[in-house]
Design a protein around this motif. Structure first.
Motif, PDB file in Angstrom:
ATOM      1  N   PRO A 131      29.089 -88.700  -5.634  1.00 42.70           N
ATOM      2  CA  PRO A 131      28.112 -88.547  -4.550  1.00 42.70           C
ATOM      3  C   PRO A 131      28.196 -89.624  -3.473  1.00 42.70           C
ATOM      4  O   PRO A 131      28.058 -89.333  -2.295  1.00 42.70           O
ATOM      5  N   GLU A 132      28.412 -90.903  -3.880  1.00 42.24           N
ATOM      6  CA  GLU A 132      28.471 -91.957  -2.870  1.00 42.24           C
ATOM      7  C   GLU A 132      29.692 -91.810  -1.976  1.00 42.24           C
ATOM      8  O   GLU A 132      29.640 -92.087  -0.781  1.00 42.24           O
ATOM      9  N   ALA A 133      30.796 -91.355  -2.519  1.00 38.41           N
ATOM     10  CA  ALA A 133      31.998 -91.132  -1.704  1.00 38.41           C
ATOM     11  C   ALA A 133      31.772 -89.961  -0.753  1.00 38.41           C
ATOM     12  O   ALA A 133      32.197 -89.989   0.410  1.00 38.41           O
ATOM     13  N   ALA A 134      31.096 -88.947  -1.228  1.00 39.39           N
ATOM     14  CA  ALA A 134      30.815 -87.784  -0.382  1.00 39.39           C
ATOM     15  C   ALA A 134      29.905 -88.168   0.785  1.00 39.39           C
ATOM     16  O   ALA A 134      30.163 -87.787   1.933  1.00 39.39           O
ATOM     17  N   ALA A 135      28.862 -88.944   0.486  1.00 40.63           N
ATOM     18  CA  ALA A 135      27.942 -89.357   1.547  1.00 40.63           C
ATOM     19  C   ALA A 135      28.645 -90.249   2.560  1.00 40.63           C
ATOM     20  O   ALA A 135      28.498 -90.071   3.781  1.00 40.63           O
ATOM     21  N   ALA A 136      29.436 -91.215   2.081  1.00 41.24           N
ATOM     22  CA  ALA A 136      30.162 -92.108   2.991  1.00 41.24           C
ATOM     23  C   ALA A 136      31.172 -91.328   3.820  1.00 41.24           C
ATOM     24  O   ALA A 136      31.326 -91.561   5.027  1.00 41.24           O
ATOM     25  N   GLY A 137      31.860 -90.391   3.188  1.00 41.87           N
ATOM     26  CA  GLY A 137      32.844 -89.583   3.910  1.00 41.87           C
ATOM     27  C   GLY A 137      32.214 -88.750   5.011  1.00 41.87           C
ATOM     28  O   GLY A 137      32.736 -88.662   6.117  1.00 41.87           O
ATOM     29  N   VAL A 138      31.074 -88.158   4.704  1.00 40.04           N
ATOM     30  CA  VAL A 138      30.376 -87.345   5.706  1.00 40.04           C
ATOM     31  C   VAL A 138      29.902 -88.230   6.860  1.00 40.04           C
ATOM     32  O   VAL A 138      30.037 -87.863   8.039  1.00 40.04           O
ATOM     33  N   MET A 139      29.378 -89.426   6.555  1.00 38.87           N
ATOM     34  CA  MET A 139      28.916 -90.323   7.618  1.00 38.87           C
ATOM     35  C   MET A 139      30.077 -90.794   8.487  1.00 38.87           C
ATOM     36  O   MET A 139      29.975 -90.808   9.715  1.00 38.87           O
ATOM     37  N   LEU A 140      31.170 -91.209   7.855  1.00 42.23           N
ATOM     38  CA  LEU A 140      32.322 -91.661   8.632  1.00 42.23           C
ATOM     39  C   LEU A 140      32.906 -90.538   9.475  1.00 42.23           C
ATOM     40  O   LEU A 140      33.280 -90.743  10.629  1.00 42.23           O
ATOM     41  N   HIS A 141      32.993 -89.348   8.890  1.00 43.65           N
ATOM     42  CA  HIS A 141      33.520 -88.219   9.655  1.00 43.65           C
ATOM     43  C   HIS A 141      32.601 -87.876  10.834  1.00 43.65           C
ATOM     44  O   HIS A 141      33.069 -87.604  11.938  1.00 43.65           O
ATOM     45  N   GLY A 142      31.291 -87.923  10.587  1.00 44.32           N
ATOM     46  CA  GLY A 142      30.330 -87.662  11.666  1.00 44.32           C
ATOM     47  C   GLY A 142      30.453 -88.689  12.780  1.00 44.32           C
ATOM     48  O   GLY A 142      30.437 -88.349  13.972  1.00 44.32           O
ATOM     49  N   PHE A 143      30.583 -89.968  12.402  1.00 41.52           N
ATOM     50  CA  PHE A 143      30.750 -91.026  13.411  1.00 41.52           C
ATOM     51  C   PHE A 143      32.024 -90.805  14.218  1.00 41.52           C
ATOM     52  O   PHE A 143      32.020 -90.882  15.441  1.00 41.52           O
ATOM     53  N   GLU A 144      33.128 -90.534  13.501  1.00 42.82           N
ATOM     54  CA  GLU A 144      34.402 -90.343  14.201  1.00 42.82           C
ATOM     55  C   GLU A 144      34.330 -89.132  15.138  1.00 42.82           C
ATOM     56  O   GLU A 144      34.768 -89.194  16.281  1.00 42.82           O
ATOM     57  N   TRP A 145      33.762 -88.043  14.644  1.00 38.98           N
ATOM     58  CA  TRP A 145      33.666 -86.828  15.457  1.00 38.98           C
ATOM     59  C   TRP A 145      32.867 -87.109  16.731  1.00 38.98           C
ATOM     60  O   TRP A 145      33.273 -86.749  17.834  1.00 38.98           O
ATOM     61  N   LEU A 146      31.729 -87.787  16.574  1.00 37.70           N
ATOM     62  CA  LEU A 146      30.880 -88.091  17.722  1.00 37.70           C
ATOM     63  C   LEU A 146      31.549 -89.099  18.650  1.00 37.70           C
ATOM     64  O   LEU A 146      31.546 -88.930  19.874  1.00 37.70           O
ATOM     65  N   PHE A 147      32.152 -90.141  18.084  1.00 37.97           N
ATOM     66  CA  PHE A 147      32.767 -91.180  18.910  1.00 37.97           C
ATOM     67  C   PHE A 147      33.943 -90.641  19.714  1.00 37.97           C
ATOM     68  O   PHE A 147      34.123 -91.000  20.876  1.00 37.97           O
ATOM     69  N   VAL A 148      34.764 -89.798  19.097  1.00 40.02           N
ATOM     70  CA  VAL A 148      35.932 -89.259  19.803  1.00 40.02           C
ATOM     71  C   VAL A 148      35.494 -88.406  20.994  1.00 40.02           C
ATOM     72  O   VAL A 148      36.193 -88.333  21.996  1.00 40.02           O
ATOM     73  N   ARG A 149      34.323 -87.831  20.938  1.00 43.94           N
ATOM     74  CA  ARG A 149      33.844 -87.004  22.050  1.00 43.94           C
ATOM     75  C   ARG A 149      33.088 -87.818  23.113  1.00 43.94           C
ATOM     76  O   ARG A 149      33.189 -87.554  24.289  1.00 43.94           O
ATOM     77  N   ILE A 150      32.328 -88.818  22.654  1.00 45.03           N
ATOM     78  CA  ILE A 150      31.515 -89.601  23.583  1.00 45.03           C
ATOM     79  C   ILE A 150      32.238 -90.860  24.061  1.00 45.03           C
ATOM     80  O   ILE A 150      32.052 -91.300  25.186  1.00 45.03           O
ATOM     81  N   GLY A 151      33.091 -91.437  23.223  1.00 47.90           N
ATOM     82  CA  GLY A 151      33.794 -92.679  23.542  1.00 47.90           C
ATOM     83  C   GLY A 151      34.520 -92.672  24.881  1.00 47.90           C
ATOM     84  O   GLY A 151      34.391 -93.612  25.663  1.00 47.90           O
TER      85      GLY A 151
END
Length: 169
Positions: A131-151
């Protein structure tokens, strides 16, 4: 000090900014800028303000009323020059701070892009059964997805901001 004094005397006389503006033949925004310290009236206008507010120029400029110094145009001009110099220094300091903020923002965005490029989305190979890997993975993926679009937009805005706030020759 001048800005605060104009505002205080105007209010003590029961005048609104609009009423004072009409008496001085200026727009209300001019009175507002004087009272906020964003600009200062010239010497002739300062004399007009003192006449309309029935207050000595020396009181508007912050001197005690008991001073014997005459309110001649030269003295007023010298005081206004000092006030203008302070305003200009403050504006230059704010411009410089904004310029360095935009440069730092450019560097931060570039650094995050570099880190994301070097890491190459490491969370894609994680074991998501924990579960902790899944939560961290989802957060990192969400950050990357958002940053690549807004950055890129932030980077373009920061570059434009740095260019607009640079010191002009």
């Amino acid at each position: 000090m001048l800005s605060e004094n104009i505002k205080a005397v105007r209010k003590s006389k029961g005048l609104s900014q609009e009423e004072l503006a009409v008496k001085l033949n200026v727009v209300r925004q001019t009175i507002s800028k004087w009272e906020q310290g964003l600009s200062v009236p010239d010497a002739d206008m300062l004399i007009s303000i003192s006449e309309e507010l029935e207050t000595p120029v020396s009181a508007l400029l912050g001197e005690s009323v008991s001073e014997t110094r005459a309110d001649d145009l030269r003295t007023i001009s010298e005081k206004l020059e000092v006030i203008n110099l302070r305003l200009a220094r403050g504006k230059a300091a704010r411009r410089k701070a904004a310029h360095w903020f935009f440069i730092a923002l450019c560097a931060a965005v570039a650094a995050v892009f570099a880190v994301l490029h070097v890491l190459n989305s490491p969370y894609l190979g994680w074991d998501y059964s924990r579960p902790e890997a899944a939560a961290a993975g989802v957060m990192l993926h969400g950050f990357e997805w958002l940053f690549v679009r807004i950055g890129p937009l932030v980077l373009i805005g920061a570059v434009i901001g740095a260019c607009l706030t640079r010191k002009r020759a």
